[in-house]
Design an enzyme around this catalytic site. Structure first.
Site, PDB file in Angstrom:
ATOM      1  N   SER A   1      -8.316   8.736 -33.241  1.00 33.49           N
ATOM      2  CA  SER A   1      -7.843   7.383 -33.506  1.00 33.49           C
ATOM      3  C   SER A   1      -6.391   7.159 -33.104  1.00 33.49           C
ATOM      4  O   SER A   1      -5.960   6.009 -32.969  1.00 33.49           O
ATOM      5  CB  SER A   1      -8.014   7.043 -34.991  1.00 33.49           C
ATOM      6  OG  SER A   1      -7.380   8.018 -35.808  1.00 33.49           O
TER       7      SER A   1
ATOM      8  N   ASP B   1      -0.236   2.385 -40.945  1.00 29.89           N
ATOM      9  CA  ASP B   1      -1.263   2.407 -41.986  1.00 29.89           C
ATOM     10  C   ASP B   1      -1.252   3.786 -42.644  1.00 29.89           C
ATOM     11  O   ASP B   1      -0.330   4.580 -42.406  1.00 29.89           O
ATOM     12  CB  ASP B   1      -2.625   2.030 -41.396  1.00 29.89           C
ATOM     13  CG  ASP B   1      -3.164   3.057 -40.398  1.00 29.89           C
ATOM     14  OD1 ASP B   1      -2.592   4.160 -40.285  1.00 29.89           O
ATOM     15  OD2 ASP B   1      -4.180   2.768 -39.733  1.00 29.89           O
TER      16      ASP B   1
ATOM     17  N   HIS C   1      -1.673   6.384 -39.325  1.00 32.29           N
ATOM     18  CA  HIS C   1      -1.240   6.253 -37.935  1.00 32.29           C
ATOM     19  C   HIS C   1       0.176   5.689 -37.802  1.00 32.29           C
ATOM     20  O   HIS C   1       0.565   4.809 -38.570  1.00 32.29           O
ATOM     21  CB  HIS C   1      -2.209   5.340 -37.175  1.00 32.29           C
ATOM     22  CG  HIS C   1      -3.633   5.753 -37.300  1.00 32.29           C
ATOM     23  ND1 HIS C   1      -4.500   5.192 -38.230  1.00 32.29           N
ATOM     24  CD2 HIS C   1      -4.350   6.696 -36.643  1.00 32.29           C
ATOM     25  CE1 HIS C   1      -5.689   5.778 -38.122  1.00 32.29           C
ATOM     26  NE2 HIS C   1      -5.617   6.687 -37.173  1.00 32.29           N
TER      27      HIS C   1
END
Length: 381
Positions: free
Chosen positions: A47, A344, A347
């Site tokens: 991600s 977040d 990340h």
């Protein structure tokens, strides 16, 4: 950076960003030359560098909801599937190295024809080196599957350019970026409850040994498909992300010890692996990106880089550091996204990604990027 209201204005739009317009074509075409010398950027990972592949998967790991990508200019602030407020490190590196368009997500409907000449992104939120990693999300693309997909792209290059030119383009003018491994710890070995059996039957050293062996096979397989210029990132300080700090209830200036120790143990083995591959695979260059120390520098000295905090997520909910519930439309959000190291619970923000990318592109300190930086890798003949 955009204001909070700009980000939430994206809630009425759930558009997937079309990064570059691909067209179906037949016959052989010429690769688009650019002065920089960079041909295609092929991105593998999780991600941290996913640019939208998970949008097309039935998975619990998705970022195609606002306010994610709210500062991404190319989409007008609409969600793209990136797990950050703006560009990923891979996006920034591609821009700086002269790519006219971002590498298109492999699963996107426009990943055809000329669009792939600038590169393809295979990264997937929740993906890992080991195939079992990320099973909690139901669906994700692990590294083995990502390479399977590159094999498809590789054949498309032959069709587009002709076999000889395609091989030259991929070997000499393209960079292969690999950012993976964190999920093998966070969403496999350290996963609450589901991983208890694994930790009883497998020591950390044994688990990391499996990771390294799998990664060796995966990188060698890419080499056999004509990859020659690699940049491989190690695992960052995952014990310092807002999620780990929140669920373990540590102080603001503390990180969680076990995840960081596992990351460091893996990172030592990774550096040895890349040295081994540089020696054993003729013509290949494996650049080691020491993301662990680069991110730790930002976390430790955040105020020197213009950040207000390196502990709390800009977008998230739960716990002292807004680190338990992922970023979404109902999340609390900071007013200035550029002042937070973390977007977040997991990340980095675009502001942090910019600083990290700069070191990878132009850094001269071999502790952080070796044996050369990415501009030098691009220009390597």
């Amino acid at each position: 950076m955009d204001s909070t209201s700009t980000c939430y204005g994206a809630t009425i739009k759930y558009l997937v960003l079309i990064l570059s317009i691909g067209s179906e074509c037949s016959g052989v075409i010429r690769a688009q030359d650019n002065k920089s010398g960079l041909g295609a950027s092929f991105i593998f990972g999780d991600s941290l560098v996913d640019s939208g592949n998970n949008n097309y998967l039935p998975t619990l790991s998705k970022a195609n909801i606002p306010p994610n990508s709210c500062d991404f200019k190319g989409s007008g602030g609409n969600p793209t599937g990136r797990y950050t407020n703006g560009r990923t490190i891979a996006d920034i590196v591609g821009e700086e190295l002269g790519q006219p368009n971002y590498a298109v997500p492999f699963l996107a409907p426009n990943s055809t024809g000329k669009a792939i000449l600038h590169g393809v992104n295979y990264a997937s939120g929740g993906g890992g080196i080991l195939n079992a990693t990320g099973r909690i999300f139901i669906n994700r693309l692990g590294m083995d599957i990502q390479i399977d997909y590159f094999n498809i792209t590789r054949k498309q290059f032959d069709q587009l350019l002709g076999a000889s030119k395609a091989r030259d383009y991929i070997m000499k003018k393209s960079i292969f970026s690999v950012t993976i491994g964190a999920n093998d710890f966070l969403n496999n070995y350290l996963l609450p409850l589901l991983s208890t059996g694994t930790r009883i039957t497998q020591t950390p050293d044994s688990f990391i040994h499996d990771m390294i062996n799998h990664l060796r096979d995966q990188l060698t397989r890419l080499y056999q498909l004509d990859a020659r210029k690699f940049v491989v990132s190690n695992v960052g300080p995952i014990g310092c992300i807002p999620y780990q700090k929140s669920i373990n209830q540590v102080n603001e200036d503390q990180c969680v010890d076990l995840p960081n120790k596992l990351a460091q143990q893996y990172n030592i083995r990774l550096e040895d692996l890349l040295s081994e591959l540089n020696n054993d695979l003729p013509g290949a260059t494996f650049v080691h990106a020491n993301v662990y120390d680069l991110v730790m520098e930002l976390i430790t000295n955040y105020n020197q880089y213009g950040f207000e905090t390196s502990s709390k997520a800009c977008c998230g909910n739960g716990g002292q550091f807004a680190g338990i519930i992922p970023c979404g439309p109902t999340s609390s959000m900071c007013s200035d996204h550029s002042k937070y190291v973390f977007w977040d619970p997991y990340h980095p923000s675009e502001a942090a990604n910019l600083l990290l990318a700069k070191q990878l592109l132009d850094g001269t300190d071999k502790r952080f990027i070796s044996p050369m930086n990415l501009r030098q890798l691009r220009d390597l003949s």
